[in-house]
Design a protein around this motif. Structure first.
Motif, short mmCIF file in Angstrom:
data_model
loop_
_atom_site.label_atom_id
_atom_site.label_comp_id
_atom_site.label_asym_id
_atom_site.label_seq_id
_atom_site.Cartn_x
_atom_site.Cartn_y
_atom_site.Cartn_z
N GLY A 1 0.80 -1.23 0.00
CA GLY A 1 0.00 0.00 0.00
C GLY A 1 0.83 1.27 0.00
N ARG A 2 2.11 1.20 0.33
CA ARG A 2 2.94 2.42 0.33
C ARG A 2 2.99 3.02 -1.06
NH1 ARG A 2 6.64 4.10 -2.10
NH2 ARG A 2 6.81 2.07 -3.09
N ARG A 3 2.84 4.34 -1.14
CA ARG A 3 2.93 5.01 -2.44
C ARG A 3 3.88 6.20 -2.32
NH1 ARG A 3 0.99 1.13 -4.06
NH2 ARG A 3 3.00 1.20 -5.04
N ALA A 4 4.41 6.61 -3.45
CA ALA A 4 5.17 7.86 -3.50
C ALA A 4 4.15 8.99 -3.47
CB ALA A 4 5.99 7.92 -4.79
N VAL A 5 4.07 9.67 -2.33
CA VAL A 5 3.05 10.71 -2.15
C VAL A 5 3.63 12.06 -2.56
CG1 VAL A 5 1.64 11.91 -0.42
CG2 VAL A 5 1.85 9.41 -0.34
N ARG A 6 2.90 12.78 -3.43
CA ARG A 6 3.41 14.04 -3.98
C ARG A 6 2.45 15.19 -3.73
NH1 ARG A 6 4.62 10.06 -7.97
NH2 ARG A 6 6.87 9.66 -8.09
N SER A 7 1.61 15.03 -2.72
CA SER A 7 0.67 16.11 -2.38
C SER A 7 0.39 16.04 -0.87
CB SER A 7 -0.57 15.89 -3.22
OG SER A 7 -1.65 16.51 -2.70
N PHE B 1 10.12 19.18 -3.55
CA PHE B 1 9.64 18.50 -2.32
C PHE B 1 8.11 18.60 -2.18
CE2 PHE B 1 14.02 20.02 -1.06
CZ PHE B 1 14.62 18.80 -1.29
N TYR B 2 7.46 19.10 -3.21
CA TYR B 2 6.00 19.15 -3.23
C TYR B 2 5.42 19.84 -1.98
CZ TYR B 2 7.08 15.66 -6.78
OH TYR B 2 7.64 15.00 -7.86
N HIS B 3 6.18 20.79 -1.42
CA HIS B 3 5.74 21.54 -0.23
C HIS B 3 5.45 20.61 0.95
CE1 HIS B 3 5.61 25.20 -2.62
NE2 HIS B 3 4.98 24.50 -3.56
N ALA C 1 -1.92 2.90 -7.19
CA ALA C 1 -0.71 2.09 -7.33
C ALA C 1 -0.16 2.19 -8.75
CB ALA C 1 -1.03 0.64 -7.00
N VAL C 2 1.16 2.27 -8.81
CA VAL C 2 1.84 2.25 -10.11
C VAL C 2 2.07 0.78 -10.44
CG1 VAL C 2 3.91 2.98 -11.33
CG2 VAL C 2 2.99 4.40 -9.50
N PRO C 3 1.65 0.33 -11.62
CA PRO C 3 1.77 -1.10 -11.90
C PRO C 3 3.22 -1.57 -11.88
CG PRO C 3 0.78 0.09 -13.76
CD PRO C 3 1.12 1.10 -12.73
N SER D 1 5.12 9.62 2.16
CA SER D 1 6.57 9.85 1.99
C SER D 1 6.91 9.70 0.52
CB SER D 1 7.38 8.85 2.83
OG SER D 1 7.26 7.55 2.28
N CYS D 2 8.06 10.22 0.16
CA CYS D 2 8.57 10.00 -1.20
C CYS D 2 10.07 10.26 -1.21
CB CYS D 2 7.89 10.94 -2.19
SG CYS D 2 8.33 10.67 -3.93
N TRP D 3 10.81 9.37 -1.81
CA TRP D 3 12.26 9.55 -2.00
C TRP D 3 12.44 10.58 -3.11
CZ3 TRP D 3 16.13 5.05 -1.33
CH2 TRP D 3 17.43 5.44 -1.70
N ILE D 4 13.21 11.63 -2.84
CA ILE D 4 13.39 12.69 -3.84
C ILE D 4 14.83 12.65 -4.37
CG2 ILE D 4 13.22 15.16 -4.33
CD1 ILE D 4 10.51 13.84 -3.78
N GLY D 5 15.01 11.83 -5.40
CA GLY D 5 16.34 11.70 -6.01
C GLY D 5 16.84 13.01 -6.61
N PHE D 6 15.92 13.90 -7.01
CA PHE D 6 16.33 15.19 -7.59
C PHE D 6 17.24 15.97 -6.66
CE2 PHE D 6 12.28 15.75 -10.39
CZ PHE D 6 12.90 15.08 -11.44
N ALA D 7 17.09 15.74 -5.35
CA ALA D 7 17.85 16.55 -4.39
C ALA D 7 19.23 15.98 -4.10
CB ALA D 7 17.08 16.66 -3.07
C1 LIG Z 1 15.99 6.33 -5.80
C2 LIG Z 1 14.61 6.98 -6.02
C3 LIG Z 1 14.55 8.28 -6.47
C4 LIG Z 1 13.30 8.90 -6.66
N1 LIG Z 1 13.28 10.21 -7.00
C5 LIG Z 1 12.08 10.83 -7.12
C6 LIG Z 1 12.03 12.24 -7.37
O1 LIG Z 1 13.03 12.93 -7.46
N2 LIG Z 1 10.81 12.82 -7.48
C7 LIG Z 1 9.64 12.10 -7.35
O2 LIG Z 1 8.57 12.70 -7.45
N3 LIG Z 1 9.67 10.76 -7.10
C8 LIG Z 1 10.85 10.13 -6.97
N4 LIG Z 1 10.90 8.78 -6.66
C9 LIG Z 1 9.64 8.03 -6.48
C10 LIG Z 1 9.38 7.08 -7.65
O3 LIG Z 1 9.03 7.82 -8.79
C11 LIG Z 1 8.27 6.10 -7.24
O4 LIG Z 1 8.70 5.34 -6.14
C12 LIG Z 1 7.90 5.16 -8.39
O5 LIG Z 1 7.28 5.91 -9.43
C13 LIG Z 1 6.95 4.04 -7.96
O6 LIG Z 1 5.80 4.58 -7.35
P1 LIG Z 1 5.37 4.08 -5.88
O7 LIG Z 1 6.50 4.46 -4.95
O8 LIG Z 1 4.11 4.84 -5.57
O9 LIG Z 1 5.17 2.61 -5.94
C14 LIG Z 1 12.11 8.16 -6.45
C15 LIG Z 1 12.20 6.83 -5.98
C16 LIG Z 1 13.43 6.26 -5.75
C17 LIG Z 1 13.49 4.85 -5.20
#
Ligand SMILES: Cc1cc2nc3c(=O)[nH]c(=O)nc-3n(C[C@H](O)[C@H](O)[C@H](O)COP(=O)(O)O)c2cc1C
Length: 199
Positions: A9-15, A95-97, A177-179, A135-141
């Motif tokens: 269920g964990r998702r990359a949350v951007r809002s 960082f989507y604020h 969910a992202v497939p 939460s979301c990992w922000i690789g851009f930073a």
């Molecule tokens: C190493 C890594 C870097 C990522 N960098 C970004 C980022 O800079 N910006 C962003 O919006 N999401 C980023 N993500 C999130 C991914 O896009 C996301 O995990 C992926 O699309 C799958 O979606 P889910 O986490 O909801 O399953 C990153 C994830 C990882 C593991």
């Protein structure tokens, strides 16, 4: 929440809402992160927690400029060029604020310290999900945070290497969910036959 529910269920949350996350809840996420395994139990990680919004804006701006100047023109970065437009948009906040950013850094160079930090990051994201946080990992930073300016901003010792910038907050919306692709599995020996999946 059951572990498998969090894993699936964990998702990359951007809002996120503007509601701050209490320091004790952020500390609980760090406590979950440090339960991750690490090679030879060296626990080669440090954590930097930032909730100052003007500083997060400054890091977002610096990271975007750094990506555009140094990483995207590098042909080896390949598919990163699709982000050129977003990174050039002054309104795009990497960082989507989110109300908080936790940066996990490797405290030493070595064959496994970056992997150890990534394991800690996954624990942290699963714990956030379990706690009803996004939460979301922000690789851009990551690249800019690893520059001398970035390390100074985080008050990081020169030897530390930022690995996982993780935003945390109260989700305004949780994406669907992202497939996932079918896993590429080779069953070697029992129970399957090489190249096939067991039925
Ligand atoms: C190493 C890594 C870097 C990522 N960098 C970004 C980022 O800079 N910006 C962003 O919006 N999401 C980023 N993500 C999130 C991914 O896009 C996301 O995990 C992926 O699309 C799958 O979606 P889910 O986490 O909801 O399953 C990153 C994830 C990882 C593991």
């Amino acid at each position: 929440m059951k572990l498998m529910e969090a894993i699936h269920g964990r998702r990359a949350v951007r809002s996120y809402t503007a509601e701050p996350v209490a320091p004790a809840r952020l500390r609980a996420l760090i406590d979950a992160a440090i339960q991750a395994p690490s090679a030879m139990n060296r626990q080669p990680w440090s954590f930097c927690v930032i909730s100052d919004q003007s500083l997060l804006q400054r890091i977002s701006d610096a990271s975007k400029a750094h990506m555009l100047d140094t990483i995207i023109p590098d042909t080896a970065a390949g598919d990163l060029s699709e982000f050129r437009h977003a990174l050039g948009d002054p309104g795009f906040h990497i960082f989507y604020h989110a109300p908080a950013l936790i940066v996990i850094s490797a405290t030493e160079e070595g064959p496994w310290s970056r992997i150890d930090c990534a394991l800690a990051a996954e624990n942290m994201m699963l714990a956030a999900c379990d706690a009803g946080l996004g939460s979301c990992w922000i690789g851009f930073a990551q690249a800019w945070l690893g520059t001398p300016d970035g390390k100074r901003t985080l008050d990081l010792p020169e030897a530390h290497v930022p690995i996982a910038p993780i935003i945390v907050g109260h989700p305004e919306a949780v994406p669907s969910a992202v497939p996932r692709n079918e896993p590429d599995i080779r069953w070697i020996g029992e129970p399957g036959t090489r190249g096939t999946s067991p039925s």
